[in-house]
Design a protein around this motif. Structure first.
Motif, PDB file in Angstrom:
ATOM      1  N   SER A 100       0.824  -1.209   0.000  1.00 24.11           N
ATOM      2  CA  SER A 100       0.000   0.000   0.000  1.00 24.11           C
ATOM      3  C   SER A 100       0.858   1.260   0.000  1.00 24.11           C
ATOM      4  O   SER A 100       0.494   2.273  -0.608  1.00 24.11           O
ATOM      5  CB  SER A 100      -0.935   0.014   1.208  1.00 24.11           C
ATOM      6  OG  SER A 100      -0.196   0.045   2.415  1.00 24.11           O
ATOM      7  N   TYR A 147      -9.979   3.483   6.597  1.00 28.41           N
ATOM      8  CA  TYR A 147     -10.275   2.259   5.851  1.00 28.41           C
ATOM      9  C   TYR A 147      -9.178   1.217   6.075  1.00 28.41           C
ATOM     10  O   TYR A 147      -9.463   0.033   6.285  1.00 28.41           O
ATOM     11  CB  TYR A 147     -10.414   2.580   4.363  1.00 28.41           C
ATOM     12  CG  TYR A 147     -10.404   1.361   3.468  1.00 28.41           C
ATOM     13  CD1 TYR A 147     -11.543   0.558   3.356  1.00 28.41           C
ATOM     14  CD2 TYR A 147      -9.262   1.016   2.749  1.00 28.41           C
ATOM     15  CE1 TYR A 147     -11.532  -0.568   2.548  1.00 28.41           C
ATOM     16  CE2 TYR A 147      -9.250  -0.113   1.935  1.00 28.41           C
ATOM     17  CZ  TYR A 147     -10.384  -0.904   1.843  1.00 28.41           C
ATOM     18  OH  TYR A 147     -10.370  -2.014   1.039  1.00 28.41           O
ATOM     19  N   LYS A 150      -9.432  -0.286   9.579  1.00 27.56           N
ATOM     20  CA  LYS A 150     -10.563  -1.205   9.692  1.00 27.56           C
ATOM     21  C   LYS A 150     -10.280  -2.513   8.965  1.00 27.56           C
ATOM     22  O   LYS A 150     -10.562  -3.608   9.461  1.00 27.56           O
ATOM     23  CB  LYS A 150     -11.815  -0.543   9.103  1.00 27.56           C
ATOM     24  CG  LYS A 150     -13.094  -1.293   9.375  1.00 27.56           C
ATOM     25  CD  LYS A 150     -14.296  -0.499   8.876  1.00 27.56           C
ATOM     26  CE  LYS A 150     -15.595  -1.264   9.175  1.00 27.56           C
ATOM     27  NZ  LYS A 150     -16.771  -0.520   8.688  1.00 27.56           N
ATOM     28  N   LYS A 151      -9.663  -2.396   7.785  1.00 23.63           N
ATOM     29  CA  LYS A 151      -9.341  -3.565   6.973  1.00 23.63           C
ATOM     30  C   LYS A 151      -8.256  -4.425   7.604  1.00 23.63           C
ATOM     31  O   LYS A 151      -8.297  -5.652   7.546  1.00 23.63           O
ATOM     32  CB  LYS A 151      -8.880  -3.105   5.580  1.00 23.63           C
ATOM     33  CG  LYS A 151      -8.486  -4.231   4.643  1.00 23.63           C
ATOM     34  CD  LYS A 151      -7.990  -3.673   3.323  1.00 23.63           C
ATOM     35  CE  LYS A 151      -7.509  -4.782   2.403  1.00 23.63           C
ATOM     36  NZ  LYS A 151      -6.958  -4.247   1.128  1.00 23.63           N
TER      37      LYS A 151
END
Length: 306
Positions: A100, A147, A150-151
């Protein structure tokens, strides 16, 4: 005079080293406790905590009607963060990088640096409206991090220290980092002025280095302790935070003058981001060879400033 400032400089370094040690232990421990990925912690808590000196310098300068120092401080710090801090860290120990970070965070950092250059070059300043736009980009970034958190949530496996002790360690470490950075910047600037260096040179190098010392100590400490995600996330997150939050907030207080000379510095900041991306795009690991290249690139930039 200079002797006394050198002593204060040494004290500042000591506070930074100890503060970074506690800060990394505390934040990485909290991450394990509550199940938040280390990368997210590096991109948020650690990045914002170590960027506190840049925020303090830039926002205080704006409040004192001296907003032009904000650009030099932020752009100079961002260049230092990549070429010097990651360069030194990579020379000490190879640093792994998450997918990422390679695909999203580094490109985002490069894009917002380009946005900053376009804003400054077209109007000769960063206006309040442009400050609002930078803040919108910052909110998008925070949404992305939410996000990611949470992921990537995972079960805690850290039972060594209680949560409150880890939080206390992080808070004390953060205070020591900011305090040590403040002492270091003041003493380094006093030494530079005594020797007779220019204000632009001081802003882009001495002050930028001083406010980037927390990132340096924190990233090296994190990498040595095996928290590589925090080391890389800290730098990339700090650079994004510096542009979007610090300059965005500063511009909301007062328009920031953008001198023509900063155009070149902005291009160097973009170039540093591209070098980082090229260094890790194939192996997803920042190795010593690229670290040396980064340090040499900063050496060339430093000579240009002289």
């Amino acid at each position: 005079m200079i002797f006394a400032e050198l002593i204060f400089l040494a004290i500042g370094f000591l506070l930074l080293v100890k503060g970074a040690d506690w800060f990394v232990d505390g934040t990485s421990g909290v991450a394990r406790k509550v199940g938040i990925p280390q990368l997210v912690v590096g991109l948020t808590i650690v990045a914002m905590g170590t960027s506190a000196p840049e925020a303090a310098v830039s926002i205080t300068a704006a409040l004192r009607d001296n907003a032009e120092i904000a650009i030099g401080n932020v752009v100079g710090s961002n260049i230092l963060n990549i070429l010097i801090i990651l360069g030194i860290t990579a020379v000490i120990v190879p640093v792994a990088i998450q997918k990422s970070t390679l695909r999203i965070e580094i490109p985002y950092m490069i894009v917002i640096t380009l946005v900053l250059i376009i804003m400054g070059s077209t109007g000769g300043q960063i206006s309040r409206l442009e400050g609002i736009f930078l803040w919108l980009l910052f909110l998008i970034y925070l949404g992305y991090l939410f996000y990611m958190a949470k992921k990537g949530r995972q079960e805690s496996s850290d039972e060594e220290k209680s949560l409150w002790k880890l939080i206390l360690s992080a808070l004390i470490g953060g205070v020591l980092i900011i305090w040590g950075s403040d002492i270091t910047v003041d003493s380094a600037t006093a030494i530079a002025q005594t020797v007779g260096l220019s204000e632009r040179f001081i802003g882009l190098t001495i002050v930028a280095l001083g406010t980037s010392l927390p990132e340096l100590v924190t990233s090296v400490t994190a990498a040595i302790k095996g928290n590589a995600d925090i080391a890389i996330g800290n730098i990339v997150g700090s650079n994004i935070f510096n542009i979007l939050f610090i300059l965005g907030t500063t511009a909301l207080i007062t328009p920031i003058p953008y001198e023509k000379s900063f155009f070149t510095d902005g291009l160097v900041a973009i170039g540093a981001g591209i070098i980082l991306w090229l260094a890790v795009c194939r192996t997803r690991k920042l190795k010593a060879g690229w670290g040396v290249i980064m340090l040499l690139c900063y050496g060339a930039y430093f000579i240009y400033l002289l």
